[in-house]
Enzyme design. Structure first.
Site, mmCIF file in Angstrom:
data_model
loop_
_atom_site.group_PDB
_atom_site.id
_atom_site.type_symbol
_atom_site.label_atom_id
_atom_site.label_comp_id
_atom_site.label_asym_id
_atom_site.label_seq_id
_atom_site.Cartn_x
_atom_site.Cartn_y
_atom_site.Cartn_z
ATOM 1 N N THR A 133 0.801 -1.228 0.000
ATOM 2 C CA THR A 133 0.000 0.000 0.000
ATOM 3 C C THR A 133 0.832 1.276 0.000
ATOM 4 O O THR A 133 0.282 2.365 0.181
ATOM 5 C CB THR A 133 -0.916 0.004 1.234
ATOM 6 O OG1 THR A 133 -0.102 -0.154 2.421
ATOM 7 C CG2 THR A 133 -1.916 -1.149 1.176
ATOM 8 N N GLU A 134 2.131 1.160 -0.206
ATOM 9 C CA GLU A 134 3.016 2.316 -0.073
ATOM 10 C C GLU A 134 2.600 3.505 -0.943
ATOM 11 O O GLU A 134 2.711 4.659 -0.521
ATOM 12 C CB GLU A 134 4.465 1.909 -0.408
ATOM 13 C CG GLU A 134 5.147 1.076 0.658
ATOM 14 C CD GLU A 134 4.908 -0.423 0.488
ATOM 15 O OE1 GLU A 134 5.645 -1.215 1.108
ATOM 16 O OE2 GLU A 134 3.967 -0.813 -0.256
ATOM 17 N N VAL A 135 2.139 3.241 -2.172
ATOM 18 C CA VAL A 135 1.806 4.361 -3.068
ATOM 19 C C VAL A 135 0.665 5.218 -2.532
ATOM 20 O O VAL A 135 0.524 6.383 -2.916
ATOM 21 C CB VAL A 135 1.444 3.860 -4.487
ATOM 22 C CG1 VAL A 135 2.647 3.212 -5.146
ATOM 23 C CG2 VAL A 135 0.255 2.917 -4.464
#
Length: 257
Positions: A133-135
């Site tokens: 989920t980094e983006v």
């Protein structure tokens, strides 16, 4: 409370993330402890299989709020040290000469999903969700991309990393992220049974050499990969394990590895 626990039974090492109050978030201290625990298991001649699992409802939610707040104040040197430490953990697991099993009984997200991605075999409960989920917070899933593209291929990795969406265990299995989906009340015994099969039925040397081959050939040309395979083949055929295995096969006797 200890951030991890470490135990051994019947040549199986169990490394357990123990930060349930923080959803097993990966602090710098926790990452260092995990790396040390894996190195201890790898260097233990009495350990043949390593199981990574977690206490609580979540396998690992990646970074916690405290860590994200700290990131905003970090210098470049601090960020380098932090990222380098996580890289070393991922590489230690990925290059482990012993089989590594992830026992995922809750969501594995961001860095937590990265941990499962570098394990050899993944067992998960049906309720577990997986995702990078980094983006969604303006970050980059940089380290995991290097391992994930080897595992899933460019197309699937772009889908997962660029969207940041979570997928369920069934979808993760169809993508190649998960090997076995087991109900929660049976996953511990299923992992133990699988690990024992490896302990009893597979040569330690063969596991080590096979993993060495599989982690190396992707960086080589076809010709270089085949030459490496030839060298490892020759090396393995003269090993004590191979001689023992062939003798047992010819005499139809059961081996206890």
């Amino acid at each position: 409370m200890d951030l991890i626990t470490f135990s051994k039974s019947e040549r199986i090492a169990y490394i357990t993330i123990n930060r349930p109050d923080k959803r097993n978030a990966l602090s710098l201290e926790l990452v260092k402890l995990l790396a040390n625990a894996f190195k201890e298991a790898i260097n233990d001649a009495n350990v043949k299989v390593i199981v990574l699992k977690a206490n609580g409802e979540v396998f690992s939610a990646g970074a916690d709020l405290e860590y994200l707040q700290q990131l905003q104040q970090n210098t470049d040197v601090e960020n380098f040290t932090d990222t380098y430490t996580l890289k070393e953990l991922f590489l230690t697991i990925y290059r482990s000469p012993k089989l590594v099993i992830a026992q995922v009984e809750g969501h594995a997200i961001a860095g937590g999903c990265g941990l499962t991605s570098v394990c050899d075999v993944v067992f998960a409960v049906p309720e577990a969700k997986f995702g990078y989920t980094e983006v969604k917070i303006g970050f980059v899933p940089a380290l995991v991309s290097c391992f994930l593209i080897r595992k899933l291929g460019e197309g699937r990795v772009k889908e997962l990393l660029l969207s940041g969406e979570l997928i369920d265990a069934k979808t993760a299995s169809s993508y190649g992220l998960v090997n076995f989906i087991i109900e929660k009340d049976g996953i511990a015994s299923a992992v133990e049974s699988y690990a024992k099969k490896i302990v009893e039925g597979a040569s330690s040397n063969s596991i080590t050499v096979t993993k060495q081959l599989l982690t190396s050939i992707q960086d080589l040309s076809l010709e270089e990969g085949l030459n490496l395979a030839i060298g490892l083949n020759v090396q393995t055929r003269s090993s004590a394990d191979c001689k023992k295995g062939i003798a047992a096969f010819l005499s139809k006797t059961k081996l206890d590895w």
